[in-house]
Motif scaffolding. Structure first.
Motif, short mmCIF file in Angstrom:
data_model
loop_
_atom_site.label_atom_id
_atom_site.label_comp_id
_atom_site.label_asym_id
_atom_site.label_seq_id
_atom_site.Cartn_x
_atom_site.Cartn_y
_atom_site.Cartn_z
N LEU A 141 14.36 -43.99 -40.73
CA LEU A 141 15.38 -44.88 -41.48
C LEU A 141 14.61 -46.27 -41.60
CD1 LEU A 141 18.96 -43.55 -40.77
CD2 LEU A 141 17.53 -43.32 -43.01
N LYS A 142 14.24 -46.68 -40.38
CA LYS A 142 13.75 -48.23 -40.33
C LYS A 142 12.47 -48.14 -41.45
CE LYS A 142 14.95 -49.59 -35.92
NZ LYS A 142 14.43 -49.95 -34.16
N ALA A 143 11.50 -47.01 -41.32
CA ALA A 143 10.19 -47.19 -42.23
C ALA A 143 10.80 -47.12 -43.59
CB ALA A 143 9.51 -45.78 -41.77
N ASP A 179 18.69 -34.08 -28.36
CA ASP A 179 19.39 -34.99 -29.41
C ASP A 179 19.11 -36.37 -29.52
OD1 ASP A 179 21.14 -32.63 -29.81
OD2 ASP A 179 22.87 -33.36 -28.77
N MET A 180 19.00 -36.87 -28.43
CA MET A 180 18.50 -38.51 -28.37
C MET A 180 17.00 -38.44 -29.05
SD MET A 180 19.04 -41.46 -27.97
CE MET A 180 20.65 -41.73 -26.54
N ARG A 181 16.28 -37.49 -28.66
CA ARG A 181 14.91 -37.49 -29.40
C ARG A 181 15.13 -37.36 -30.76
NH1 ARG A 181 13.45 -34.52 -24.83
NH2 ARG A 181 13.92 -32.71 -25.72
N THR A 182 15.87 -36.45 -31.27
CA THR A 182 16.06 -36.40 -32.64
C THR A 182 16.57 -37.69 -33.60
OG1 THR A 182 16.69 -34.13 -32.57
CG2 THR A 182 17.37 -35.03 -34.52
N VAL A 183 17.56 -38.21 -32.68
CA VAL A 183 18.37 -39.45 -33.21
C VAL A 183 17.16 -40.65 -33.28
CG1 VAL A 183 19.88 -41.38 -32.79
CG2 VAL A 183 20.54 -38.87 -32.70
N LYS A 184 16.21 -40.83 -32.34
CA LYS A 184 15.27 -41.54 -32.41
C LYS A 184 14.16 -41.60 -33.53
CE LYS A 184 15.15 -43.00 -27.44
NZ LYS A 184 14.49 -43.17 -26.13
N GLN A 185 14.10 -40.38 -33.68
CA GLN A 185 13.00 -39.95 -34.51
C GLN A 185 13.73 -40.18 -36.08
OE1 GLN A 185 9.62 -39.14 -34.47
NE2 GLN A 185 9.79 -39.61 -36.73
N GLN A 186 14.81 -39.98 -36.17
CA GLN A 186 15.76 -40.30 -37.46
C GLN A 186 15.69 -41.68 -37.72
OE1 GLN A 186 19.28 -38.15 -36.79
NE2 GLN A 186 18.42 -36.32 -37.98
N LEU A 187 16.08 -42.51 -36.49
CA LEU A 187 16.01 -43.79 -36.70
C LEU A 187 14.78 -44.61 -37.02
CD1 LEU A 187 17.68 -46.63 -36.41
CD2 LEU A 187 17.05 -46.39 -33.95
N ALA A 188 13.60 -44.09 -36.47
CA ALA A 188 12.28 -44.58 -36.87
C ALA A 188 12.15 -44.26 -38.34
CB ALA A 188 11.42 -43.88 -35.85
N TYR A 238 13.67 -48.17 -44.62
CA TYR A 238 14.24 -49.46 -45.01
C TYR A 238 13.19 -50.58 -45.34
CZ TYR A 238 17.50 -53.52 -44.37
OH TYR A 238 18.33 -54.42 -44.54
N ARG A 239 12.44 -50.55 -44.50
CA ARG A 239 11.43 -51.52 -44.58
C ARG A 239 10.45 -51.21 -45.97
NH1 ARG A 239 9.73 -50.39 -39.04
NH2 ARG A 239 10.65 -51.91 -37.85
N ALA A 240 10.00 -49.92 -46.37
CA ALA A 240 9.59 -49.95 -47.55
C ALA A 240 10.42 -50.28 -48.88
CB ALA A 240 9.17 -48.31 -47.77
N ALA A 241 11.95 -50.06 -48.52
CA ALA A 241 12.49 -50.27 -49.66
C ALA A 241 12.87 -51.85 -49.93
CB ALA A 241 14.08 -49.75 -49.61
N LEU A 242 12.97 -52.57 -48.76
CA LEU A 242 12.90 -54.01 -48.92
C LEU A 242 11.67 -54.53 -49.51
CD1 LEU A 242 14.62 -55.10 -45.32
CD2 LEU A 242 15.60 -55.14 -47.64
N GLU A 243 10.46 -54.04 -48.95
CA GLU A 243 9.28 -54.42 -49.65
C GLU A 243 9.20 -54.35 -50.96
OE1 GLU A 243 5.60 -56.48 -50.03
OE2 GLU A 243 6.91 -56.49 -48.04
N THR A 244 9.52 -53.22 -51.54
CA THR A 244 9.56 -52.96 -53.28
C THR A 244 10.47 -53.88 -53.53
OG1 THR A 244 9.14 -50.46 -52.61
CG2 THR A 244 10.10 -51.20 -54.77
N ILE A 245 11.76 -53.96 -53.13
CA ILE A 245 12.75 -55.09 -53.71
C ILE A 245 12.26 -56.37 -53.72
CG2 ILE A 245 14.91 -56.32 -53.52
CD1 ILE A 245 16.08 -53.55 -52.14
#
Length: 120
Positions: free
Chosen positions: A84-86, A73-82, A88-95
Motif C-alpha cells: 500500500l505504501k508503494a 498474520d503480522m508478516r501478511t499485514v507488513k507485506q500488505q502495508l509495504a 500510495y507513493r506511486a499515486a502521489l507521484e502521478t498526481i
C-alpha cells in the motif's frame, strides 16, 4: 542387704531396659509410619507434578500455535502495508506530475494528501 540391693538393681535395670525397649519400638513404629506416609505422599506429588506438567505443556503448545499464527498474520499485514505504501507513493507521484503538467487545473486536492504531495 547386699543380696537385696543386687536384686533391686537387677529389677531396676530390667525395668529401665524394658522401658527403653518399648520406647525404641514405638519410635521405630512411628518412623516406619512416617516413612510409609512420605512414600505415599511422594507418589501423590509425583502424580500431581506429572499432571501439572502435562497441563502446562498443552497450554504452551496452544500458545505457541497462537504465536505462530499471529506472526504469520503480522508478516501478511507488513507485506500488505509495504504494498500500500508503494502504491500510495506511486499515486502521489502521478498526481504531482499531473499537477505540474496542468498548472491551470481546477482539481481540489484533499487536505489529507496535500502535505504528502509537497514532500515528494
Amino acid at each position: 542387704m547386699s543380696a537385696l540391693l543386687t536384686v533391686l538393681g537387677t529389677v531396676t535395670v530390667a525395668v529401665v531396659g524394658g522401658l527403653f525397649t518399648l520406647f525404641g519400638q514405638r519410635i521405630s513404629a512411628k518412623s516406619q509410619e512416617k516413612s510409609a506416609e512420605v512414600s505415599t505422599r511422594a507418589e501423590e506429588w509425583s502424580k500431581l507434578l506429572a499432571e501439572t506438567k502435562a497441563y502446562a505443556d498443552e497450554r504452551l503448545t496452544d500458545q505457541q500455535q497462537q504465536i505462530d499464527e499471529l506472526q504469520a498474520d503480522m508478516r501478511t499485514v507488513k507485506q500488505q502495508l509495504a504494498d500500500l505504501k508503494a502504491r500510495y507513493r506511486a499515486a502521489l507521484e502521478t498526481i504531482r506530475r499531473w499537477l505540474r503538467d496542468h498548472p491551470n487545473h481546477r482539481l481540489e486536492i484533499p487536505e489529507e494528501i496535500r502535505d504528502d504531495l509537497k514532500n515528494l
